[in-house]
Design a protein around this motif. Sequence first.
Motif, PDB file in Angstrom:
ATOM      1  N   GLY A 285       0.895  -1.311  -0.077  1.00 18.72           N
ATOM      2  CA  GLY A 285       0.118   0.062   0.028  1.00 18.72           C
ATOM      3  C   GLY A 285       0.723   1.261  -0.014  1.00 18.72           C
ATOM      4  O   GLY A 285       2.001   1.100   0.153  1.00 18.72           O
ATOM      5  N   GLU A 286       0.165   2.434  -0.254  1.00 17.60           N
ATOM      6  CA  GLU A 286       0.946   3.634  -0.263  1.00 17.60           C
ATOM      7  C   GLU A 286       1.672   3.799   1.017  1.00 17.60           C
ATOM      8  O   GLU A 286       3.082   4.355   1.097  1.00 17.60           O
ATOM      9  N   ALA A 287       1.055   3.579   2.234  1.00 21.65           N
ATOM     10  CA  ALA A 287       1.971   3.729   3.480  1.00 21.65           C
ATOM     11  C   ALA A 287       3.006   3.045   3.703  1.00 21.65           C
ATOM     12  O   ALA A 287       4.080   3.314   4.182  1.00 21.65           O
ATOM     13  N   GLY A 288       2.866   1.626   3.242  1.00 26.35           N
ATOM     14  CA  GLY A 288       4.033   0.858   3.390  1.00 26.35           C
ATOM     15  C   GLY A 288       5.319   1.301   2.396  1.00 26.35           C
ATOM     16  O   GLY A 288       6.359   1.066   2.700  1.00 26.35           O
TER      17      GLY A 288
ATOM     18  N   ILE B 117       2.372  -3.423  10.674  1.00 33.99           N
ATOM     19  CA  ILE B 117       1.142  -3.830  11.494  1.00 33.99           C
ATOM     20  C   ILE B 117      -0.200  -3.282  10.600  1.00 33.99           C
ATOM     21  O   ILE B 117      -1.073  -4.360  10.653  1.00 33.99           O
ATOM     22  N   ASP B 118      -0.115  -2.254   9.921  1.00 35.35           N
ATOM     23  CA  ASP B 118      -1.411  -2.031   8.958  1.00 35.35           C
ATOM     24  C   ASP B 118      -1.955  -2.949   7.989  1.00 35.35           C
ATOM     25  O   ASP B 118      -2.901  -3.060   7.340  1.00 35.35           O
ATOM     26  N   GLY B 119      -0.434  -3.733   7.415  1.00 35.47           N
ATOM     27  CA  GLY B 119      -0.767  -4.766   6.711  1.00 35.47           C
ATOM     28  C   GLY B 119      -1.196  -5.912   7.102  1.00 35.47           C
ATOM     29  O   GLY B 119      -1.160  -7.106   5.892  1.00 35.47           O
ATOM     30  N   GLY B 120      -1.430  -6.213   8.209  1.00 32.36           N
ATOM     31  CA  GLY B 120      -1.675  -7.405   8.749  1.00 32.36           C
ATOM     32  C   GLY B 120      -0.741  -8.519   9.093  1.00 32.36           C
ATOM     33  O   GLY B 120      -1.182  -9.549   9.028  1.00 32.36           O
ATOM     34  N   MET B 121       0.556  -7.972   9.143  1.00 28.17           N
ATOM     35  CA  MET B 121       1.619  -9.054   9.611  1.00 28.17           C
ATOM     36  C   MET B 121       2.259  -8.539  10.909  1.00 28.17           C
ATOM     37  O   MET B 121       3.279  -8.083  11.120  1.00 28.17           O
TER      38      MET B 121
END
Length: 480
Positions: A321-324, A403-407
């Motif tokens: 994603g953009e944040a990552g 964390i936002d990416g679900g990992m």
Amino acid sequence: MIATMPTAAELLPLLPQLVLAGGAFALLLLDLFLDDARRVWTWVLGGALLVVVAWMSAAGIGGQGTVLSGMFVRDHMADVLNAGACLLTALALIYAWPFLKERGLHAGEVVVLMLFAALGMTLLIAAGSLVMVYLGLELMALSTYALVAIDRDNPMASEAAMKYFVLGSLSSGLLLYGMSLLYGATGTLDLAALRAAVEGSQETGLLLTGTVFMIAGIAFKFAAAPFHMWLPDTYHGAPTPITLFLGSAPELASFALAFRLLESGVGPLDEQWRLLLALLAAASLVVGNLVALMQVNLKRMLAYSAVSHIGFVFLGLAGGGEAGYAAAMFYVISYAIMSAAAFGVIVVLSSKGYEADTLDDFRGLNQRSPWLAGMMLCAMFSLAGIPPFLGFWAKLAVLRAVIDGGMLWLAILGIVFAVIGCFYYLRVVKAMYFDDPPEGVPAPRGDRVLRVTLGVNALGLIALGLAWNPIMAWCQQAFM
């Protein structure tokens, strides 16, 4: 359909690269007519050229756009990374001049090789097709192979260059094979067309195989575990300013390589390649930090430290994603600045016949040179991720992204090994401030330009740590 030659107006987005290429060839010719006493002008003009190109990229001179039938894409990400790569290369030139001159290695080919390496980086960063990716990558790689071997009379440097060349060729082969599989599956070399073809394809077997080979090649270039075997010997054997260069500017190009191929090329397969990047990140964090604990040579310690930091870059890429992507880009820029500062202290402390690259060489440094000890403390604290230094905010950004990416498991692993990594950084600080200095150690280098450069580099880690938001916003803008 008959192809037409692009007009000058259509080539304007290529202006920074054209200026850099023209300047590199001009300096190559100029150096032929300069003797050793005047060769400093090659270095001064080379550094000035890189600063001008960085300014052109940052200021958007020439404008953004796609040229050469989509082979070259100048966007906001390309401008940010191009400016960073050129400035870091200029910084490496400043560090390199007194060090190499003292050892009789100040010939103009060092400047020209760094300029061509920077040109390869800028082409790779703005690549819009698989052809341009490979062209930029190999131009950068071939130049760096020669730079590692610049001290031809040093068997350690020759050995390091040979290992770097052989394993670098292997990684290029893996990458090229993966690209060929993707071309065979989609029939296109253009990254935008490749992404569209992957999105509409039902035959994923060949695409996934090609993607795995590409990730292996990317991991080699990044020196992510378990593809890191070339890095410690290369860092140890190369002259310290060359190691400084290898540990800074090319990291930005490696990030662009990963983003262009994975997100811009095979983005629809992100569920699969994000998992592979997560596993590589975990391996890099574990191997890099644990092996660095056992090192007594600082250049090898910083090499394994680099492996662990690549793990943090992969955390951001795996978050997606953009944040990552913005967090990973912010991290790689931050790490390049931190790495340059750490190696810069070694350069300033060393002299002919005294490389100052072991932990014992830093014992009691605060008693010999409080200023140098303070600069190294800034570099070590930032690399360790201690607030308010820049490295802390970089680590925080990628951990939030993963964390936002679900990992969550990967973020916990990153935190644990970030704490473990603090030990070997603080061990250097302990040696500088609490150990007795060794006898017969040469005085630190008194070059004023070098000391000012190091001061700006190291103290910038505090300044940027206190004002990191504009840099992060710049990175976020690249992926909006």
